[in-house]
Write a protein that holds these residues in place. Sequence first.
Motif, PDB file in Angstrom:
ATOM      1  N   PHE A  82      13.469 -50.178  15.106  1.00 39.11           N
ATOM      2  CA  PHE A  82      12.687 -49.867  13.910  1.00 39.11           C
ATOM      3  C   PHE A  82      13.592 -49.836  12.687  1.00 39.11           C
ATOM      4  O   PHE A  82      14.794 -50.088  12.787  1.00 39.11           O
ATOM      5  CB  PHE A  82      11.963 -48.523  14.087  1.00 39.11           C
ATOM      6  N   GLN A  83      12.988 -49.514  11.557  1.00 37.02           N
ATOM      7  CA  GLN A  83      13.763 -49.551  10.316  1.00 37.02           C
ATOM      8  C   GLN A  83      14.890 -48.520  10.339  1.00 37.02           C
ATOM      9  O   GLN A  83      16.000 -48.788   9.935  1.00 37.02           O
ATOM     10  CB  GLN A  83      12.831 -49.306   9.131  1.00 37.02           C
ATOM     11  N   PHE A  84      14.574 -47.326  10.806  1.00 33.83           N
ATOM     12  CA  PHE A  84      15.613 -46.297  10.999  1.00 33.83           C
ATOM     13  C   PHE A  84      15.037 -45.146  11.824  1.00 33.83           C
ATOM     14  O   PHE A  84      13.850 -45.146  12.168  1.00 33.83           O
ATOM     15  CB  PHE A  84      16.150 -45.748   9.670  1.00 33.83           C
ATOM     16  N   GLY A  85      15.882 -44.200  12.138  1.00 29.73           N
ATOM     17  CA  GLY A  85      15.420 -42.962  12.762  1.00 29.73           C
ATOM     18  C   GLY A  85      15.126 -43.057  14.238  1.00 29.73           C
ATOM     19  O   GLY A  85      14.406 -42.234  14.795  1.00 29.73           O
ATOM     20  N   GLN A  86      15.660 -44.062  14.903  1.00 30.96           N
ATOM     21  CA  GLN A  86      15.343 -44.192  16.315  1.00 30.96           C
ATOM     22  C   GLN A  86      16.449 -43.686  17.221  1.00 30.96           C
ATOM     23  O   GLN A  86      16.269 -43.578  18.420  1.00 30.96           O
ATOM     24  CB  GLN A  86      15.100 -45.656  16.619  1.00 30.96           C
ATOM     25  N   LEU A  87      17.615 -43.368  16.654  1.00 29.90           N
ATOM     26  CA  LEU A  87      18.716 -42.887  17.487  1.00 29.90           C
ATOM     27  C   LEU A  87      18.672 -41.361  17.540  1.00 29.90           C
ATOM     28  O   LEU A  87      18.273 -40.710  16.577  1.00 29.90           O
ATOM     29  CB  LEU A  87      20.054 -43.363  16.915  1.00 29.90           C
ATOM     30  N   VAL A  88      19.075 -40.810  18.671  1.00 34.53           N
ATOM     31  CA  VAL A  88      19.086 -39.352  18.823  1.00 34.53           C
ATOM     32  C   VAL A  88      20.323 -38.811  18.107  1.00 34.53           C
ATOM     33  O   VAL A  88      21.451 -39.158  18.457  1.00 34.53           O
ATOM     34  CB  VAL A  88      19.137 -38.966  20.319  1.00 34.53           C
ATOM     35  N   PRO A  89      20.118 -37.988  17.060  1.00 42.74           N
ATOM     36  CA  PRO A  89      21.254 -37.591  16.220  1.00 42.74           C
ATOM     37  C   PRO A  89      22.307 -36.769  16.956  1.00 42.74           C
ATOM     38  O   PRO A  89      23.475 -36.800  16.586  1.00 42.74           O
ATOM     39  CB  PRO A  89      20.613 -36.787  15.088  1.00 42.74           C
ATOM     40  N   GLU A  90      21.901 -36.047  18.000  1.00 42.09           N
ATOM     41  CA  GLU A  90      22.849 -35.170  18.695  1.00 42.09           C
ATOM     42  C   GLU A  90      23.761 -35.918  19.651  1.00 42.09           C
ATOM     43  O   GLU A  90      24.772 -35.391  20.085  1.00 42.09           O
ATOM     44  CB  GLU A  90      22.110 -34.079  19.483  1.00 42.09           C
ATOM     45  N   LEU A  91      23.372 -37.141  20.019  1.00 42.15           N
ATOM     46  CA  LEU A  91      24.168 -37.902  20.983  1.00 42.15           C
ATOM     47  C   LEU A  91      25.127 -38.846  20.260  1.00 42.15           C
ATOM     48  O   LEU A  91      24.858 -39.248  19.124  1.00 42.15           O
ATOM     49  CB  LEU A  91      23.256 -38.730  21.892  1.00 42.15           C
ATOM     50  N   THR A  92      26.214 -39.211  20.925  1.00 43.47           N
ATOM     51  CA  THR A  92      27.101 -40.219  20.343  1.00 43.47           C
ATOM     52  C   THR A  92      26.393 -41.577  20.434  1.00 43.47           C
ATOM     53  O   THR A  92      25.394 -41.724  21.147  1.00 43.47           O
ATOM     54  CB  THR A  92      28.430 -40.335  21.122  1.00 43.47           C
ATOM     55  N   CYS A  93      26.934 -42.565  19.721  1.00 40.38           N
ATOM     56  CA  CYS A  93      26.332 -43.902  19.753  1.00 40.38           C
ATOM     57  C   CYS A  93      26.364 -44.449  21.177  1.00 40.38           C
ATOM     58  O   CYS A  93      25.398 -45.064  21.639  1.00 40.38           O
ATOM     59  CB  CYS A  93      27.064 -44.827  18.792  1.00 40.38           C
TER      60      CYS A  93
END
Lengths: 174, 224
Positions: free
Chosen positions: B87-98
């Motif tokens: 998606f455009q943004f906001g799909q990664l879990v902020p608490e986890l590393t990449c």
Amino acid sequence: MSIGHALLGLLEGGPRHGYDLKRAYDERFGHDRPLHYGQVYSTLSRLLKNGLVTEAGVEAGDGPERKRYAITDAGVTDVERWLATPEKPEPYLQNTLYAKVVLALLSGRSATEVLDTQRAAHLTTMRELTRRKTDGDLADQLICDFALFHLEADLRWLELTAARVDQLAVEVTR
Amino acid sequence: MTLLRAEGLAKSFGKTHALDDAGITIRAGEVVAVMGPSGSGKSTLLHCLAGILPPDSGTVHYRDRELTSMNDSARSELRRTEFGFVFQFGQLVPELTCLENVALPLRLSGMKRKDAERAARDWLGRLEVDGVADQRPGETSGGQGQRVAVARALVTGPKVIFADEPTGALDSLNGERVMHLLTTAARETGAAVVLVTHEPRVAAYSDREVVVRDGRSRDVEFAR
Ligand SMILES: Nc1ncnc2c1ncn2[C@@H]1O[C@H](COP(=O)(O)OP(=O)(O)O)[C@@H](O)[C@H]1O
Ligand SMILES: [Mg+2]
């Protein structure tokens, strides 16, 4: 811009004199570049020779300005083909594309179809440029990007016009 | 081979007819741009195609299965195993590393941490962002974050990637880089891509386009 096709398109509304055609053309498409009478008459005589228009009555007196011209069936077919064929995608097509949209609306054809056909042609060229860019070096990339940004501007105009086709139809047929 | 086929989709939100007799066909491995002005129904079409949103009427087939008549758990299973999303943004879990973000879909499918992280690292490398593996998404640039998101979408080996304005929040150069990497990776793995975008230069990375206007889509190639 194909003046012949534009004149044919205008003749679809009914027979007209040469000077009348020039006026109609200048009003709609000639804002910064009106036609010369010479252009109008040389174009009409070519259309006449090719059987795309016929003379529809001559008034008393002489000279080409006395003649009325009417579009023939072959002429209508020619306009149709012109509208259905996308312009070669290159920058600065605004006059031709605008004329096609207006003439489609004036003749009750689908302007959306004209716009869609052109969009497809533009995107095909943009895909080729994108492929060339992806496979190329930095010089290729910059050169292709230049063309891509210009074609993108055309496409944005096509989108915007597509969104305003209904409104434009009201204005041009008023 | 036809992978996904939607016919006669309609979807309303209150009085807004977001979709009104929309159809589209996606073949295996092709990249299809879904274009059209803002508000024309592109995202709604994508959500219906992916089984995220049930249409009011119409059908969606994935291979020979009808998404629209599956139960919720079958549908989310299908999404998890066959589809990937960007998606455009906001799909990664902020608490986890990449790295953990990319490994997450594999972990949810029951893969061991070590194996999942090895596959995730490999994908981060293919997207040229192995450098941010141990950072959290908030610490990366927009372009890096989107590449991580693409890696996460591809890590499970999906058959279809749904990408909704994946470059919408990026500048031209980063957007093009993401598109290049996304389409190259999809072509290498044979995944089809449904790419929603209103940007012509982004759409130029596709094989063909489908235009949505006022909730109606024009799939020129498959026009009836
Ligand atoms: N969850 C929702 N609730 C209410 N209206 C919505 C919702 N999602 C979409 N819409 C409306 O449906 C129409 C189509 O939206 P969308 O599919 O997001 O268009 P696009 O992605 O082409 O911009 C718009 O008018 C939008 O406001
Ligand atoms: Mg959207």
